[in-house]
Design a protein around this motif. Structure first.
Motif, PDB file in Angstrom:
ATOM      1  N   GLN A 171      13.823   3.185   6.755  1.00  0.00           N
ATOM      2  CA  GLN A 171      12.437   2.772   6.929  1.00  0.00           C
ATOM      3  C   GLN A 171      11.679   2.861   5.603  1.00  0.00           C
ATOM      4  O   GLN A 171      10.921   1.959   5.248  1.00  0.00           O
ATOM      5  CB  GLN A 171      11.775   3.653   7.989  1.00  0.00           C
ATOM      6  CG  GLN A 171      10.376   3.236   8.364  1.00  0.00           C
ATOM      7  CD  GLN A 171       9.795   4.110   9.463  1.00  0.00           C
ATOM      8  OE1 GLN A 171      10.327   5.162   9.809  1.00  0.00           O
ATOM      9  NE2 GLN A 171       8.682   3.685  10.020  1.00  0.00           N
TER      10      GLN A 171
ATOM     11  N   SER B 292      12.668   0.054   3.230  1.00  0.00           N
ATOM     12  CA  SER B 292      12.087  -1.195   3.704  1.00  0.00           C
ATOM     13  C   SER B 292      10.593  -1.279   3.383  1.00  0.00           C
ATOM     14  O   SER B 292      10.103  -2.305   2.918  1.00  0.00           O
ATOM     15  CB  SER B 292      12.310  -1.334   5.211  1.00  0.00           C
ATOM     16  OG  SER B 292      11.708  -2.502   5.701  1.00  0.00           O
ATOM     17  N   ILE B 293       9.880  -0.186   3.636  1.00  0.00           N
ATOM     18  CA  ILE B 293       8.445  -0.155   3.329  1.00  0.00           C
ATOM     19  C   ILE B 293       8.222  -0.345   1.844  1.00  0.00           C
ATOM     20  O   ILE B 293       7.377  -1.138   1.416  1.00  0.00           O
ATOM     21  CB  ILE B 293       7.829   1.178   3.806  1.00  0.00           C
ATOM     22  CG1 ILE B 293       7.789   1.221   5.334  1.00  0.00           C
ATOM     23  CG2 ILE B 293       6.439   1.382   3.218  1.00  0.00           C
ATOM     24  CD1 ILE B 293       7.481   2.593   5.888  1.00  0.00           C
TER      25      ILE B 293
ATOM     26  N   ASP C 263      10.101  -1.781  -0.404  1.00  0.00           N
ATOM     27  CA  ASP C 263      10.427  -3.135  -0.834  1.00  0.00           C
ATOM     28  C   ASP C 263       9.398  -4.154  -0.331  1.00  0.00           C
ATOM     29  O   ASP C 263       8.989  -5.047  -1.061  1.00  0.00           O
ATOM     30  CB  ASP C 263      11.823  -3.512  -0.347  1.00  0.00           C
ATOM     31  CG  ASP C 263      12.280  -4.851  -0.892  1.00  0.00           C
ATOM     32  OD1 ASP C 263      12.303  -4.996  -2.140  1.00  0.00           O
ATOM     33  OD2 ASP C 263      12.601  -5.742  -0.086  1.00  0.00           O
ATOM     34  N   SER C 264       8.972  -4.000   0.910  1.00  0.00           N
ATOM     35  CA  SER C 264       8.024  -4.956   1.497  1.00  0.00           C
ATOM     36  C   SER C 264       6.625  -4.824   0.915  1.00  0.00           C
ATOM     37  O   SER C 264       5.878  -5.802   0.867  1.00  0.00           O
ATOM     38  CB  SER C 264       7.943  -4.756   3.013  1.00  0.00           C
ATOM     39  OG  SER C 264       9.183  -5.006   3.612  1.00  0.00           O
ATOM     40  N   LEU C 265       6.273  -3.624   0.487  1.00  0.00           N
ATOM     41  CA  LEU C 265       4.925  -3.372  -0.038  1.00  0.00           C
ATOM     42  C   LEU C 265       4.986  -2.918  -1.491  1.00  0.00           C
ATOM     43  O   LEU C 265       4.278  -2.011  -1.907  1.00  0.00           O
ATOM     44  CB  LEU C 265       4.224  -2.318   0.834  1.00  0.00           C
ATOM     45  CG  LEU C 265       4.049  -2.681   2.303  1.00  0.00           C
ATOM     46  CD1 LEU C 265       3.517  -1.491   3.096  1.00  0.00           C
ATOM     47  CD2 LEU C 265       3.149  -3.891   2.466  1.00  0.00           C
ATOM     48  N   LYS C 266       5.826  -3.565  -2.259  1.00  0.00           N
ATOM     49  CA  LYS C 266       6.074  -3.105  -3.636  1.00  0.00           C
ATOM     50  C   LYS C 266       4.856  -3.157  -4.539  1.00  0.00           C
ATOM     51  O   LYS C 266       4.811  -2.475  -5.552  1.00  0.00           O
ATOM     52  CB  LYS C 266       7.260  -3.826  -4.253  1.00  0.00           C
ATOM     53  CG  LYS C 266       7.193  -5.309  -4.287  1.00  0.00           C
ATOM     54  CD  LYS C 266       8.468  -5.906  -4.837  1.00  0.00           C
ATOM     55  CE  LYS C 266       9.117  -6.701  -3.749  1.00  0.00           C
ATOM     56  NZ  LYS C 266      10.450  -7.074  -3.936  1.00  0.00           N
TER      57      LYS C 266
END
Length: 102
Positions: free
Chosen positions: A22, A25-26, A28-31
């Motif tokens: 998790q 993923s967070i 990478d998605s909110l870099k």
């Protein structure tokens, strides 16, 4: 990094290492953002908490916050009627409701 997000999750010690997925993923998605990640728990080992905190420092854009839930047995009634979920599944839900009302 001008955006800031607060994200909450909860689990028990046996599932704590899955939080790493998790977190990746967070991150990478909110870099291009800063994330305060709150993990609600009752019994996660200090070693697993240290691992999660170290991972967040490595990822650079996530601040890890361990939140030990007081009186976790109060959530057992929700688990009893929740179709097989454990009490930890309700920790963040109840806190979200509380913070939205308060």
């Amino acid at each position: 990094m001008d955006k800031h997000y607060n994200i909450m999750s909860s689990c028990n010690n046996s599932l704590a290492l899955y939080i790493t997925v998790q977190l990746y993923s967070i991150s990478d998605s909110l870099k291009d953002s800063i994330v305060d990640f709150y993990l609600f728990h009752k019994d996660i080992s200090p070693q697993n908490l240290d691992l999660l905190d170290s991972l967040c420092k490595y990822l650079h854009n996530i601040n890890f916050h361990s939140v030990k839930v007081p009186e976790p047995e109060k959530y057992d009634i929700l688990a009893k009627h929740g179709g097989g979920w454990v009490g930890e599944a309700y920790f963040h839900f109840v806190h979200i409701c509380f913070f939205q009302i308060a």
